[in-house]
Scaffold this active site. Structure first.
Site, PDB file in Angstrom:
ATOM      1  N   GLU A 171      11.458  40.047  39.587  1.00 51.26           N
ATOM      2  CA  GLU A 171      10.936  41.154  40.391  1.00 51.26           C
ATOM      3  C   GLU A 171      10.927  42.481  39.632  1.00 51.26           C
ATOM      4  OE1 GLU A 171      12.996  40.992  44.178  1.00 51.26           O
ATOM      5  OE2 GLU A 171      11.612  39.460  44.865  1.00 51.26           O
ATOM      6  N   GLU A 206       9.614  32.449  44.921  1.00 50.93           N
ATOM      7  CA  GLU A 206      10.530  32.722  46.041  1.00 50.93           C
ATOM      8  C   GLU A 206       9.719  32.822  47.320  1.00 50.93           C
ATOM      9  OE1 GLU A 206      13.299  36.022  45.816  1.00 50.93           O
ATOM     10  OE2 GLU A 206      13.640  35.649  43.683  1.00 50.93           O
TER      11      GLU A 206
HETATM   12  C1  BG6 Z   1      14.340  38.807  46.336  1.00 55.73           C
HETATM   13  C2  BG6 Z   1      15.373  38.615  45.267  1.00 55.73           C
HETATM   14  O1  BG6 Z   1      14.006  40.142  46.338  1.00 55.73           O
HETATM   15  O2  BG6 Z   1      14.684  38.624  47.663  1.00 55.73           O
HETATM   16  C3  BG6 Z   1      16.496  37.659  45.675  1.00 55.73           C
HETATM   17  O3  BG6 Z   1      14.814  38.165  44.053  1.00 55.73           O
HETATM   18  C4  BG6 Z   1      16.892  37.961  47.109  1.00 55.73           C
HETATM   19  O4  BG6 Z   1      17.535  37.780  44.744  1.00 55.73           O
HETATM   20  C5  BG6 Z   1      15.695  37.694  48.003  1.00 55.73           C
HETATM   21  O5  BG6 Z   1      18.006  37.235  47.545  1.00 55.73           O
HETATM   22  C6  BG6 Z   1      15.946  37.816  49.490  1.00 55.73           C
HETATM   23  O6  BG6 Z   1      16.513  39.042  49.812  1.00 55.73           O
HETATM   24  P1  BG6 Z   1      17.874  39.114  50.615  1.00 55.73           P
HETATM   25  O7  BG6 Z   1      18.182  40.535  50.705  1.00 55.73           O
HETATM   26  O8  BG6 Z   1      17.615  38.490  51.937  1.00 55.73           O
HETATM   27  O9  BG6 Z   1      18.877  38.357  49.828  1.00 55.73           O
END
Ligand code: BG6
Length: 477
Positions: free
Chosen positions: A175, A376
């Protein structure tokens, strides 16, 4: 048409959110090791020094460091074709500038690779997932210091040489575009607080962030160039936090504002990493804001020489924006925005928008025309462990299913989509809140926000569902 025959079905995690063992086998501290637990309403704290009064989730996380064999066996049982995870830089170079890498750290990941190979699971490796060694933040001011470029290239080369036989897909930075947001300065050590502050209330300086980002681009390009010399089969990908933006109204000012935000936030980094040059709109924006990043001719050549070859991104939500005043500001969502009346939101106020994923896939493929991977995607929810050890999570199945349907449509539209990594395929520590209760996994981990519990793994209903999805190559949703 549907998913390709060799589609990379899998899941994704990050070192500081799963490993624990935060000082074991020679590991140094990472910046996230000094961030406390928080909640949806109570921000995490960054404590420049360890304060025993607080609980730091990354110390133990889900104890994957000691349980990786069991976890990988569960991924294999679901039929994973690929697994994206990150290497903790502080495990390999505990102080960031050590002469020699830490052999114990290298051995740990070598064992992980061997375990994956046993099940024919393709690793997708993030070299830096927003958690640089703390020493780099304190000694060098993180990525603001151009000396860190060489430290990163040395670290990346160490990985390329050691793991050459195991890895094809590399992601230099997670990211990367989040440096356009004040919140992410910590992860890159760019703005390191001298005193305790809240995660949301970190000091900010746009110019510092932009200078740090330039050094990150140069480091990425140099590492890609070195990597290709070591093995020409390596693939290097962008990893963009894609926040799909909609104008809240059809007022031309709204449409224009969203378009410009999209260029800056979503496109700048991928344009640089895939086309090898700063786009005109970003250079102009920096000039307008009085920021001189001192981009030399040598820098321009470096960027051209180390371009990536596939596009990856995280996608959780879309946001709506407006230049007009609306009352329904989404409060808990760290990405901001205004409530979209057509979309439901998660308990953590993240809008749920599967159609937005199709739109995003089309948009990025149209722009870059390289293979695309979703690295993701998922939904953070409160899950309940029933007395009989089952977890009923129809909401997770619904969320992922709806996104897979839109992915299929995007493939039918002609997008070259090569893989899907469900985020937090095993429950892990949330970045924004530090909680365990915001769970993403197909596998439940019995631990709470304060690290209590048996750490036993349980299969959720979604585990069996995802297994069928993979078995049928996405036909059986
Ligand atoms: C992404 C990151 O921004 O979102 C992850 O790469 C992160 O590391 C994921 O865990 C989800 O966000 P959160 O705050 O729910 O963990």
């Amino acid at each position: 048409m549907g998913f390709k025959e060799n589609f990379l079905w899998g899941g994704a995690t990050a070192a500081n959110q799963i490993e624990g063992a935060y000082l074991e086998d020679g590991k140094g501290l990472s910046v996230y090791d000094i961030v406390t637990v928080g909640s949806h309403t109570n921000p995490r704290l960054i404590t420049p020094k360890i304060d025993e009064e607080h609980f730091y989730p990354s110390r133990i996380s889900i104890d994957h460091y000691h349980r990786y064999k069991e976890d990988i066996a569960l991924f294999a049982e679901m039929g994973f074709k690929a697994y994206r995870f990150s290497i903790s830089w502080a495990r390999i170079f505990p102080n960031g500038d050590d002469e020699q890498p830490n052999e114990k750290g290298l051995e740990f990941y070598e064992n992980v690779f061997k375990e994956l190979k046993k099940y024919n699971i393709e690793p997708v490796v993030t070299i830096s997932h927003s958690d640089i060694p703390l020493a780099i933040a304190t000694k060098f001011n993180g990525w603001t210091n151009e000396k860190v470029i060489d430290l990163y290239v040395k670290y990346a080369k160490t990985l390329f040489e050691r793991y050459e036989q195991y890895v094809t897909y590399w992601l230099p930075f997670n990211e990367i575009n989040n440096l356009f947001l004040p919140l992410s300065a910590l992860g890159q050590g760019a703005i390191f607080p001298k005193e305790e502050c809240t995660f949301q209330g970190q000091a900010d300086d746009f110019e510092t962030r932009m200078k740090a980002l330039k050094n990150i681009f140069l480091a990425s390009a140099k590492a890609v160039k070195e990597g290709r010399k070591i093995n020409s089969k390596f693939h290097f990908g962008t990893m963009i936090c894609h926040i799909t933006r909609y104008p809240r109204t059809c007022h031309p000012d709204d449409v224009l504002a969203v378009f410009k935000n999209d260029l800056l936030y979503n496109n700048t980094c991928a344009d640089i990493m895939l086309k090898g040059e700063y786009p005109f709109y970003t250079l102009k924006e920096l000039e307008k804001r009085g920021v001189d990043i001192n981009l030399t001719e040598e820098d321009k050549t470096t960027l051209k020489e180390g371009i990536c070859d596939y596009y990856t991104f995280s996608y959780y939500q879309s946001i709506s924006e407006s230049t007009l005043k609306f009352d329904e500001q989404t409060s808990g969502n760290i990405m901001g925005g205004i409530k979209n009346p057509y979309l439901k939101e998660t308990e953590w106020d993240w809008p749920i928008d599967p159609v937005g994923l199709r739109y995003t896939l089309l948009k990025v493929y149209d722009r870059y025309k390289v293979p695309v991977m979703i690295t993701e995607n998922g939904i953070g929810c409160r899950d309940v462990l029933n007395e009989d050890g089952t977890i009923n999570d129809p909401y997770r199945v619904e969320y992922i299913k709806d996104h897979l349907i839109e992915m299929q449509k995007a493939i039918d539209d002609g997008v070259d989509l090569i893989g899907y990594m469900a985020w937090g395929c095993i429950d892990l520590v949330s970045v924004s809140t530090g909680e365990m209760k915001k769970r993403y996994g197909f596998i439940y981990v019995d631990t709470d926000d304060l690290g209590n519990g048996s750490f036993k793994r349980y299969k959720k209903d979604s585990f069996y569902w995802y297994k069928k999805v993979i078995e049928s190559n996405g036909e059986n949703l």
